[in-house]
Design a protein around this motif. Structure first.
Motif, PDB file in Angstrom:
ATOM      1  N   ARG A  41       0.757  -1.381  -0.078  1.00 39.28           N
ATOM      2  CA  ARG A  41       0.178   0.160   0.021  1.00 39.28           C
ATOM      3  C   ARG A  41       0.809   1.225  -0.006  1.00 39.28           C
ATOM      4  O   ARG A  41       0.429   2.175  -0.503  1.00 39.28           O
ATOM      5  CB  ARG A  41      -0.970  -0.087   1.266  1.00 39.28           C
ATOM      6  CG  ARG A  41      -1.847   1.263   1.227  1.00 39.28           C
ATOM      7  CD  ARG A  41      -2.987   0.873   2.355  1.00 39.28           C
ATOM      8  NE  ARG A  41      -2.282   0.650   3.674  1.00 39.28           N
ATOM      9  CZ  ARG A  41      -3.127   0.103   4.481  1.00 39.28           C
ATOM     10  NH1 ARG A  41      -4.389   0.150   4.600  1.00 39.28           N
ATOM     11  NH2 ARG A  41      -2.584  -0.011   5.741  1.00 39.28           N
TER      12      ARG A  41
ATOM     13  N   GLN B 112       2.080   1.746  -3.518  1.00 42.07           N
ATOM     14  CA  GLN B 112       1.066   2.269  -4.329  1.00 42.07           C
ATOM     15  C   GLN B 112       0.752   3.619  -4.152  1.00 42.07           C
ATOM     16  O   GLN B 112       0.399   4.591  -4.949  1.00 42.07           O
ATOM     17  CB  GLN B 112      -0.182   1.523  -4.247  1.00 42.07           C
ATOM     18  CG  GLN B 112       0.083  -0.240  -4.632  1.00 42.07           C
ATOM     19  CD  GLN B 112      -1.050  -0.783  -4.019  1.00 42.07           C
ATOM     20  OE1 GLN B 112      -2.195  -0.355  -3.713  1.00 42.07           O
ATOM     21  NE2 GLN B 112      -1.064  -2.040  -4.472  1.00 42.07           N
ATOM     22  N   GLU B 113       0.627   4.082  -2.781  1.00 40.81           N
ATOM     23  CA  GLU B 113       0.583   5.621  -2.548  1.00 40.81           C
ATOM     24  C   GLU B 113       1.241   6.516  -2.924  1.00 40.81           C
ATOM     25  O   GLU B 113       1.275   7.517  -3.325  1.00 40.81           O
ATOM     26  CB  GLU B 113      -0.027   5.613  -0.956  1.00 40.81           C
ATOM     27  CG  GLU B 113      -0.392   6.791  -0.419  1.00 40.81           C
ATOM     28  CD  GLU B 113      -0.988   6.822   0.905  1.00 40.81           C
ATOM     29  OE1 GLU B 113      -1.113   7.843   1.805  1.00 40.81           O
ATOM     30  OE2 GLU B 113      -1.340   5.714   1.410  1.00 40.81           O
TER      31      GLU B 113
ATOM     32  N   SER C  17       1.431   6.857  -6.849  1.00 45.27           N
ATOM     33  CA  SER C  17       0.284   7.167  -7.570  1.00 45.27           C
ATOM     34  C   SER C  17       0.136   8.818  -7.231  1.00 45.27           C
ATOM     35  O   SER C  17      -0.652   9.363  -7.932  1.00 45.27           O
ATOM     36  CB  SER C  17      -0.859   6.600  -6.874  1.00 45.27           C
ATOM     37  OG  SER C  17      -1.190   6.863  -5.573  1.00 45.27           O
TER      38      SER C  17
ATOM     39  N   GLY D 256      -0.162  10.521  -1.015  1.00 49.55           N
ATOM     40  CA  GLY D 256      -0.453   9.710  -1.885  1.00 49.55           C
ATOM     41  C   GLY D 256      -1.158  10.294  -3.116  1.00 49.55           C
ATOM     42  O   GLY D 256      -0.958  10.351  -4.356  1.00 49.55           O
ATOM     43  N   ASN D 257      -2.218  10.902  -2.631  1.00 48.80           N
ATOM     44  CA  ASN D 257      -3.313  11.354  -3.592  1.00 48.80           C
ATOM     45  C   ASN D 257      -2.855  12.575  -4.400  1.00 48.80           C
ATOM     46  O   ASN D 257      -2.954  12.999  -5.587  1.00 48.80           O
ATOM     47  CB  ASN D 257      -4.676  11.599  -3.245  1.00 48.80           C
ATOM     48  CG  ASN D 257      -5.349  10.160  -2.765  1.00 48.80           C
ATOM     49  OD1 ASN D 257      -4.847   9.006  -3.487  1.00 48.80           O
ATOM     50  ND2 ASN D 257      -6.009  10.177  -1.615  1.00 48.80           N
TER      51      ASN D 257
ATOM     52  N   SER E 263      -2.260  11.061   4.665  1.00 44.61           N
ATOM     53  CA  SER E 263      -2.173   9.878   4.027  1.00 44.61           C
ATOM     54  C   SER E 263      -2.719   8.859   4.841  1.00 44.61           C
ATOM     55  O   SER E 263      -2.758   8.706   6.298  1.00 44.61           O
ATOM     56  CB  SER E 263      -0.814   9.487   3.839  1.00 44.61           C
ATOM     57  OG  SER E 263      -0.532   8.198   3.398  1.00 44.61           O
TER      58      SER E 263
ATOM     59  N   THR F 135      -1.603   5.855   5.083  1.00 44.49           N
ATOM     60  CA  THR F 135      -0.411   5.002   5.489  1.00 44.49           C
ATOM     61  C   THR F 135       0.499   5.760   6.269  1.00 44.49           C
ATOM     62  O   THR F 135       0.564   7.030   6.542  1.00 44.49           O
ATOM     63  CB  THR F 135       0.140   4.672   4.321  1.00 44.49           C
ATOM     64  OG1 THR F 135      -0.666   3.848   3.405  1.00 44.49           O
ATOM     65  CG2 THR F 135       1.480   3.579   4.462  1.00 44.49           C
TER      66      THR F 135
END
Length: 289
Positions: free
Chosen positions: A57, A60-61, A64, A239-240, A248, A250
């Motif tokens: 995760r 991915q964060e 991304s 992340g976003n 986040s 995470t």
């Protein structure tokens, strides 16, 4: 030479094991922490050696968001382009300095060695880059460090170590200096070129100071500059939104360690392909340095 005694061999084995542990354990902790869940990181005080429920995760964060992905592409581009520029300039200059009939060989060599003993300070380097119009340009990350004196001396020593009969045969066949370099010298120099290329690639990949100094736009920063900001400021790459300090889902520690792994793995992947040239290229090139 006599065979080492048993205590000596045991001592060497123990020392080798200790050194391997000192190298592998920190990287294992970083990798494990990047794969751990936020709850597990919190329970273990921020560091995890063996995650019970590994997850990607954090990767991915990080990837991304855009910041690390863009910085990774910049690092790859600067490393590949800068290494090619450095190899071309270093090979050309080393070959010229290795030829005894080159008229400017001694003054150029003294000039190069002078820069090795007295490297330029930060302020003069910045003013030169500014006056050349390279600020906020990726050229500022490659051109000021295009030639490394150590790599140049190693490659020059290798060229000097080649048999002089090869050069004489090329001249008898009517080959000029450029053709001799391309057709005869370079095919015999794969080992030293691989070693010097690795040195340049590692230098470009790990260089974050020049990016912070010459690039005012942080969106142009390579991965190491972004990583340095993340580690020193203790912040995570969200992340976003893909910016430093975003909220986040995470753990910040996990995101930081994932960024460290992403910044470390590419060089580790490249190194095994040039390892067999490493010792041969350095030792051979240093014989007549």
């Amino acid at each position: 030479m006599e065979r080492p005694k048993l205590p000596t061999r045991i001592g060497k084995a123990v020392a080798l094991v200790v050194i391997c542990l000192l190298v592998t354990v920190p990287f294992l902790v970083v990798l494990s922490t990047s794969l751990a869940s936020p709850e597990e990181v919190t329970e273990n005080g921020g560091w995890v050696l063996f995650p019970t429920e590994p997850t990607l995760r954090a990767y991915q964060e990080v990837l991304s968001g855009g910041t690390v992905t863009r910085a990774l592409l910049v690092s790859v581009g600067v490393t590949v382009g800068g290494t090619l520029i450095s190899l071309v300039t270093t090979v050309a200059l080393a070959y010229a300095l290795s030829r005894p009939h080159f008229a400017l060989r001694r003054p150029l060599l003294l000039m190069v060695l002078f820069t090795f003993l007295f490297p330029p300070a930060m302020l003069p380097s910045y003013l030169i880059v500014k006056n050349l119009g390279l600020l906020d340009s990726y050229w500022a990350l490659a051109l000021p460090v295009a030639v490394n004196v150590f790599n140049l001396v190693v490659m020059r020593g290798f060229f000097q170590g080649l048999p002089e009969e090869l050069y004489d045969a090329a001249r008898m066949d009517g080959a000029g200096e450029l053709r001799t370099l391309v057709r005869i010298v370079l095919p015999l120099s794969k080992a030293v070129i691989a070693v010097v290329g690795l040195f340049y690639a590692v230098g470009y990949w790990n260089n974050f100071f020049h990016a912070i100094l010459y690039l005012n736009d942080s969106s142009k920063w390579p991965l190491q500059a972004v990583l340095q900001t993340v580690i020193t400021k203790g912040q995570a790459l969200g992340g976003n939104a893909g910016s430093i300090g975003d909220v986040s889902t995470t753990s910040p520690q996990t995101l930081q360690m994932a960024t460290v792994v992403i910044a470390t793995v590419p060089i580790l992947v490249v190194y095994p392909f040039v390892q067999r040239y490493f010792t041969k290229g350095v030792l051979t090139g240093a014989i007549k340095s």
